[in-house]
Structure formats: structure tokens, C-alpha cells
Design an enzyme around this catalytic site. Structure first.
Site, PDB file in Angstrom:
ATOM      1  N   GLY A  12       0.829  -1.203   0.000  1.00  0.00           N
ATOM      2  CA  GLY A  12       0.000   0.000   0.000  1.00  0.00           C
ATOM      3  C   GLY A  12       0.860   1.247   0.000  1.00  0.00           C
ATOM      4  N   ASP A  62      -1.869  -7.969  -5.306  1.00  0.00           N
ATOM      5  CA  ASP A  62      -3.060  -8.180  -4.486  1.00  0.00           C
ATOM      6  C   ASP A  62      -2.628  -8.975  -3.257  1.00  0.00           C
ATOM      7  OD1 ASP A  62      -5.453  -8.827  -3.303  1.00  0.00           O
ATOM      8  OD2 ASP A  62      -6.180 -10.081  -4.961  1.00  0.00           O
ATOM      9  N   ASN A  89       1.298  -2.087   5.236  1.00  0.00           N
ATOM     10  CA  ASN A  89       0.481  -0.882   5.322  1.00  0.00           C
ATOM     11  C   ASN A  89      -0.816  -0.984   4.521  1.00  0.00           C
ATOM     12  OD1 ASN A  89       0.088   2.172   5.693  1.00  0.00           O
ATOM     13  ND2 ASN A  89       0.188   1.976   3.459  1.00  0.00           N
ATOM     14  N   TYR A 154     -13.343  -3.065  10.435  1.00  0.00           N
ATOM     15  CA  TYR A 154     -12.028  -2.431  10.487  1.00  0.00           C
ATOM     16  C   TYR A 154     -11.375  -2.638  11.854  1.00  0.00           C
ATOM     17  CZ  TYR A 154      -8.494   1.244   9.846  1.00  0.00           C
ATOM     18  OH  TYR A 154      -7.315   1.941   9.742  1.00  0.00           O
ATOM     19  N   ALA A 156     -11.963  -5.029  14.032  1.00  0.00           N
ATOM     20  CA  ALA A 156     -11.594  -6.439  14.177  1.00  0.00           C
ATOM     21  C   ALA A 156     -10.314  -6.748  13.412  1.00  0.00           C
ATOM     22  CB  ALA A 156     -12.734  -7.336  13.693  1.00  0.00           C
ATOM     23  N   LYS A 158      -7.850  -4.686  12.647  1.00  0.00           N
ATOM     24  CA  LYS A 158      -6.682  -4.043  13.246  1.00  0.00           C
ATOM     25  C   LYS A 158      -6.347  -4.645  14.611  1.00  0.00           C
ATOM     26  CE  LYS A 158      -5.813  -1.179   9.900  1.00  0.00           C
ATOM     27  NZ  LYS A 158      -4.578  -1.308   9.095  1.00  0.00           N
TER      28      LYS A 158
END
Length: 247
Positions: A12, A62, A89, A154, A156, A158
Site C-alpha cells: 500500500g 493483491d 500498510n 475495520y 476487528a 486491526k
């Protein structure tokens, strides 16, 4: 030039926080690999990095596909022989209240944010174990610590990333591979730029330092964790949030 002679892979890495990390590492002497689903943006970032006098390559990867990750890693090793640093990231959001959240949105966020990091660590771990050195940094979030309404998927992902960080750190420590996480708070990115002034003001009230962070604040924490300054640190989470979450 803290990272001279090192090779760093940033997932990313085309835009936002990932781009800032890649640029800072390059300024410190590292050769950079930029992985992103947006190939054009990744190539633009890689070109900018090369302007700093180091080598850079960009690839459309991906991270949810282990086969794609493994293929991409083999190409890196063909060019650079090694990878010293991995920054996971890559991440997405698909926000909604729990009762309105689709199964597809849950799966997509967990797949990119958590499975993606697992795939990259799994693919690279063998190489780092063999060279008996390596630094891995996972970009988590304060949402993975405190939770947030409308972000169950999100949060969960992280929180899982933090747990993955600690478990992986224990597994790889004996091979001199350090694994840590950085948990940003509210950072000025394209996503926060779209928020209304009222929402921003409410956010600022919850931040003791009274300001949003910048991507460079996160990048500097990552630089510390991949430098020689953090040789005796592993399995930790550095929170970069202006004091919003205090343990």
C-alpha cells in the site's frame, strides 16, 4: 543514512501513509519496493523515490492472494537478493453499522487488512530466518484498541493485526527478526480531508495535543522500529495519536 544498504518492501505504498514511509526510508538510504493495487500511482511513487538516489521498483500486487504475494517476492529477490524490512500498510475501509454491514464488506476488510499482512509475513519469513535478520512493522490503528461504532470490520482487522504482531514476534525472535506495530490515530489523509468541519472539531476535542497527525509522524515511528535504535524492541505497539488513547 540509517538504512543504507537495506531493502524495504512497503505494501500500500503508492499513496498516503505508505508513500510517506517509502519516501522517508529512501531518504535514509534504503532501496524501496512499492506494492499497491494501483500500479500507476505505485510507479509514480517509485519514480519519485529514484530521484532521491536509491533504487525503487513498483508492482501491482493483491496482498489477499498468497500466490500473487509469493510471485512478487520472488521477483524482488531476483533483483535485490534480500528484503530487510517489511511494512504491512495495505488497508481498506468499508464502514457501516453492524446491522447494515454486508458479509462482503466484512470479508473484504478482513481479507486485505489482516490476511494480507499474514500472507506477506508468511512469504517473507523464510528469507528473513535464513539471513537471521529482519524488521517487520504492521500498520494497525487505535480503532483496533478502542473500537469504533460503524467500523466493526475495520476494528476487528486491526485488533487481529496487533495479535498477529505479538504472536509472530514470539515465533521469529530467536532468528533475530523484530516484529512490531504502529497504531495511528486520526491522521491527515485523503480520507480525513473529506470529513466536515464539525466532525473534525469533535475529533480534535478527543485529542489532548489538539491537532490531527501527519503521515510523516507515522513514518518516523516506523523508521525508529526498522532502525538499529530498536534492536531490543519486539512485539510492541507504538501508538501515534496525539494522546487520544492512553493505556
Amino acid at each position: 543514512m540509517q538504512l543504507k544498504g537495506k531493502v524495504a518492501l512497503i505494501t500500500g505504498g503508492a499513496k498516503g501513509i505508505g508513500r510517506e514511509i517509502a519516501l522517508l526510508f529512501a531518504k535514509e538510504g534504503a532501496d524501496i519496493v512499492v506494492w499497491d493495487v494501483n500500479l500507476i500511482a505505485a510507479q509514480q511513487t517509485a519514480s519519485e523515490i529514484e530521484g532521491l538516489g536509491v533504487k525503487a521498483i513498483a508492482a501491482q500486487i493483491d496482498v489477499t492472494s498468497f500466490a500473487n504475494v509469493e510471485e512478487g517476492l520472488n521477483k524482488i529477490l531476483d533483483k535485490f537478493i534480500k528484503v530487510d524490512i517489511l511494512v504491512n500498510n495495505a488497508g481498506i475501509t468499508r464502514d457501516n453499522l453492524l446491522l447494515r454491514m454486508s458479509e462482503a464488506d466484512w470479508d473484504a476488510v478482513l481479507s486485505v487488512n489482516l490476511k494480507g499482512a499474514f500472507n506477506c509475513i508468511k512469504a517473507l519469513a523464510r528469507s528473513m530466518i535464513k539471513q537471521r535478520s529482519g524488521k517487520i512493522v504492521n500498520i494497525a490503528s487505535i480503532i483496533g484498541i478502542m473500537g469504533n461504532a460503524g467500523q466493526a470490520n475495520y476494528a476487528a482487522s486491526k485488533a487481529g493485526l496487533i495479535a498477529l504482531t505479538k504472536s509472530t514476534a514470539k515465533e521469529l525472535a530467536s532468528r533475530n527478526v523484530n516484529v512490531n506495530a504502529v497504531a495511528p490515530g486520526f491522521i491527515q489523509t485523503d480520507m480525513t480531508a473529506k470529513l466536515s468541519d464539525n466532525v473534525k472539531q469533535e475529533m480534535l476535542k478527543a485529542i489532548p495535543l489538539g491537532k490531527l497527525g501527519n503521515p510523516i509522524d507515522v513514518a518516523k515511528a516506523c523508521l525508529f522500529l526498522v532502525s538499529e535504535s530498536s534492536e531490543y524492541i519486539t512485539g510492541q505497539v507504538i501508538v501515534v495519536d496525539g494522546g487520544m488513547v492512553m493505556a
